[in-house]
Design a protein around this motif. Structure first.
Motif, short mmCIF file in Angstrom:
data_model
loop_
_atom_site.label_atom_id
_atom_site.label_comp_id
_atom_site.label_asym_id
_atom_site.label_seq_id
_atom_site.Cartn_x
_atom_site.Cartn_y
_atom_site.Cartn_z
N GLY A 149 0.81 -1.21 0.00
CA GLY A 149 0.00 0.00 0.00
C GLY A 149 0.84 1.26 0.00
O GLY A 149 0.42 2.30 0.52
N VAL A 150 2.02 1.19 -0.60
CA VAL A 150 2.96 2.31 -0.61
C VAL A 150 2.73 3.16 -1.85
O VAL A 150 2.63 2.65 -2.96
CB VAL A 150 4.42 1.78 -0.60
N ARG A 151 2.64 4.48 -1.65
CA ARG A 151 2.46 5.39 -2.77
C ARG A 151 3.71 6.20 -3.06
O ARG A 151 4.05 6.45 -4.21
CB ARG A 151 1.29 6.34 -2.50
N GLU A 152 4.39 6.64 -2.01
CA GLU A 152 5.58 7.47 -2.19
C GLU A 152 6.83 6.59 -2.27
O GLU A 152 6.91 5.53 -1.65
CB GLU A 152 5.71 8.45 -1.02
N ASP A 153 7.81 7.07 -3.02
CA ASP A 153 9.04 6.31 -3.21
C ASP A 153 9.75 6.04 -1.89
O ASP A 153 10.37 4.99 -1.72
CB ASP A 153 9.98 7.08 -4.15
N ALA A 154 9.65 6.98 -0.96
CA ALA A 154 10.33 6.81 0.33
C ALA A 154 9.82 5.57 1.08
O ALA A 154 10.54 5.01 1.92
CB ALA A 154 10.13 8.05 1.20
N GLY A 155 8.61 5.15 0.79
CA GLY A 155 8.07 3.97 1.44
C GLY A 155 8.77 2.69 1.08
O GLY A 155 8.58 1.65 1.75
N LEU A 156 9.62 2.74 0.04
CA LEU A 156 10.37 1.54 -0.38
C LEU A 156 11.80 1.55 0.14
O LEU A 156 12.55 0.62 -0.13
CB LEU A 156 10.38 1.43 -1.90
N ASP A 157 12.18 2.57 0.89
CA ASP A 157 13.55 2.64 1.37
C ASP A 157 13.92 1.44 2.23
O ASP A 157 15.01 0.87 2.09
CB ASP A 157 13.77 3.93 2.18
N TRP A 158 13.03 1.05 3.13
CA TRP A 158 13.37 -0.08 4.00
C TRP A 158 13.46 -1.39 3.21
O TRP A 158 14.45 -2.13 3.38
CB TRP A 158 12.38 -0.22 5.16
N CYS B 130 17.44 7.12 -9.17
CA CYS B 130 18.69 6.35 -9.18
C CYS B 130 19.61 6.81 -8.06
O CYS B 130 20.28 5.99 -7.41
CB CYS B 130 19.41 6.49 -10.52
N GLY B 131 19.66 8.12 -7.84
CA GLY B 131 20.48 8.64 -6.76
C GLY B 131 20.05 8.11 -5.42
O GLY B 131 20.88 7.78 -4.56
N ARG B 132 18.74 7.99 -5.22
CA ARG B 132 18.22 7.44 -3.97
C ARG B 132 18.61 5.97 -3.82
O ARG B 132 19.05 5.51 -2.77
CB ARG B 132 16.71 7.59 -3.92
N GLY B 133 18.47 5.20 -4.91
CA GLY B 133 18.84 3.79 -4.86
C GLY B 133 20.33 3.59 -4.63
O GLY B 133 20.74 2.72 -3.85
N ARG B 134 21.13 4.42 -5.28
CA ARG B 134 22.58 4.32 -5.10
C ARG B 134 22.96 4.63 -3.66
O ARG B 134 23.84 3.98 -3.07
CB ARG B 134 23.29 5.28 -6.05
N ALA B 135 22.31 5.63 -3.07
CA ALA B 135 22.61 6.00 -1.68
C ALA B 135 22.28 4.87 -0.71
O ALA B 135 22.89 4.76 0.35
CB ALA B 135 21.83 7.26 -1.30
N LEU B 136 21.34 4.01 -1.10
CA LEU B 136 20.95 2.88 -0.25
C LEU B 136 21.83 1.65 -0.48
O LEU B 136 21.68 0.64 0.22
CB LEU B 136 19.49 2.52 -0.50
N GLY B 137 22.72 1.70 -1.47
CA GLY B 137 23.64 0.59 -1.70
C GLY B 137 23.33 -0.25 -2.91
O GLY B 137 23.97 -1.28 -3.12
N MET B 138 22.38 0.17 -3.74
CA MET B 138 22.08 -0.57 -4.96
C MET B 138 23.10 -0.21 -6.04
O MET B 138 23.75 0.84 -5.98
CB MET B 138 20.66 -0.29 -5.42
N LEU B 139 23.23 -1.09 -7.02
CA LEU B 139 24.22 -0.88 -8.09
C LEU B 139 23.59 -1.23 -9.43
O LEU B 139 23.34 -2.40 -9.72
CB LEU B 139 25.47 -1.73 -7.85
N GLY B 140 23.33 -0.21 -10.25
CA GLY B 140 22.71 -0.43 -11.55
C GLY B 140 21.20 -0.46 -11.45
O GLY B 140 20.62 -0.46 -10.37
N ARG B 141 20.57 -0.49 -12.64
CA ARG B 141 19.11 -0.43 -12.65
C ARG B 141 18.55 -1.09 -13.90
O ARG B 141 19.15 -1.04 -14.98
CB ARG B 141 18.65 1.03 -12.59
N ALA B 142 17.36 -1.67 -13.75
CA ALA B 142 16.63 -2.19 -14.90
C ALA B 142 15.92 -1.04 -15.61
O ALA B 142 15.50 -0.07 -14.98
CB ALA B 142 15.62 -3.25 -14.45
N ALA B 143 15.79 -1.17 -16.92
CA ALA B 143 15.13 -0.15 -17.74
C ALA B 143 14.06 -0.81 -18.60
O ALA B 143 14.10 -2.02 -18.85
CB ALA B 143 16.15 0.55 -18.63
N ILE B 144 13.10 0.01 -19.05
CA ILE B 144 12.07 -0.50 -19.96
C ILE B 144 12.10 0.22 -21.30
O ILE B 144 11.27 -0.06 -22.16
CB ILE B 144 10.67 -0.41 -19.33
N HIS B 145 13.07 1.13 -21.47
CA HIS B 145 13.22 1.82 -22.76
C HIS B 145 14.69 2.20 -22.91
O HIS B 145 15.33 2.63 -21.95
CB HIS B 145 12.34 3.06 -22.82
N PRO B 146 15.22 2.08 -24.13
CA PRO B 146 16.64 2.42 -24.33
C PRO B 146 17.01 3.84 -23.93
O PRO B 146 18.16 4.09 -23.56
CB PRO B 146 16.83 2.20 -25.84
#
Length: 289
Positions: A169-178, A213-229
């Motif tokens: 039931g998360v709407r904002e991106d911050a809700g996925l930080d944990w 991407c900056g938020r994900g990188r700050a959390l320790g993620m590396l790289g990202r999936a894309a749906i368009h070139p």
């Protein structure tokens, strides 16, 4: 240690992984029922192409998508396939059995995994195929480490954020930080590479993609999936070190070569073994060609 200063921790010797000197940063999803789009994706510059047999394919097109993908992967690996690893996000066991032995298959991505037992089952059905479980529910997040460490065939874990948002039931991106932090910790504890960030659904909003991407990188993620070139270049830039980060890392490594142990740099920064290791990872990631 491997032959380079790896940007992520090495796996045990019996647990192969992607080239640690050049970790993939861009992973492009393409629908499996559109072979002409898959062919274009192989020349898009993405580090990995993911042929999607799950959400991107309508129910009445599943069988065609499977057969088209089997034809692609059974082509004795053309030069294009050889240069770009092809992963397949499967829809079910029929896909796994049909594709597991084909020469062009680099890995399976397993959607909606909630328990380690599911990973063991796929590993038994498709021995020797690298597996990437996707965690897409609250239950999966609770079992993150057991899934990450379930089998030596697991090469990485990631989130399926659309389904996870709906489940939580998360709407904002911050809700996925944990949940994002949870899979980062689980992957590290299982000696896997950092998780790849999930897709950003608005292909026109490149500024939003950059910020996310900056938020994900700050959390320790590396790289990202894309749906368009068009998203690939933004993702690549977002996850590569900045010029300032590279300069700082080089200063740390140079200082550590002169004086062993903990030390203070002229600008007041304190440096110990952990800081040096992080600096070496930064330099290795900056040098990916």
């Amino acid at each position: 240690m491997t032959g380079c200063d790896t940007p992520f921790p090495p796996l045990p010797e019996d647990h192969p992984q992607d080239d640690p000197c050049r970790p993939p940063l861009t992973w492009l999803y393409v629908p499996g029922d559109r072979p002409e789009v898959v062919a274009k994706a192989l020349g898009s510059g993405a580090d990995v192409v993911i042929v999607d047999l799950e959400d991107a394919v309508a129910p009445d097109r599943k069988e065609y998508a499977r057969s088209a993908t089997a034809e692609l992967l059974g082509d004795q690996v053309t030069a294009a396939h050889d240069a770009v690893p092809v992963h397949v996000r499967v829809h079910g066991e029929d896909d796994i059995r049909a594709l597991a032995g084909l020469p062009g298959l680099a890995a399976f991505r397993l959607p909606k995994i909630t328990h380690a037992v599911s990973v063991h089952h796929v590993a038994a059905v498709a021995p020797g195929v690298p597996l990437y479980p996707l965690l897409e529910s609250a239950l999966a997040i609770e079992h993150a480490y057991s899934i990450a460490s379930a089998h030596h065939a697991v090469r990485g874990i990631g989130l399926g954020e659309a389904d996870l948002r709906a489940d939580l039931g998360v709407r904002e991106d911050a809700g996925l930080d944990w949940p994002r932090s949870r899979v980062v910790v689980a992957a590290r504890a299982a000696a896997l590479p950092p998780p790849v960030q999930s897709v950003f659904p608005d292909v026109r909003d490149l500024d939003g993609l950059w910020a996310s991407c900056g938020r994900g990188r700050a959390l320790g993620m590396l790289g990202r999936a894309a749906i368009h070139p068009r998203q690939l270049e933004v993702i690549e830039r977002a996850f590569r070190p900045t010029a300032e980060e590279i300069e700082a890392a080089e200063q740390i490594v140079a200082a550590s070569a002169v004086e062993a142990g903990a030390l203070a740099l002229p600008d007041g920064r304190f440096v110990d073994a952990a800081v040096v290791a992080s600096a070496r990872r930064t330099i290795a990631l900056a040098g990916r060609a």
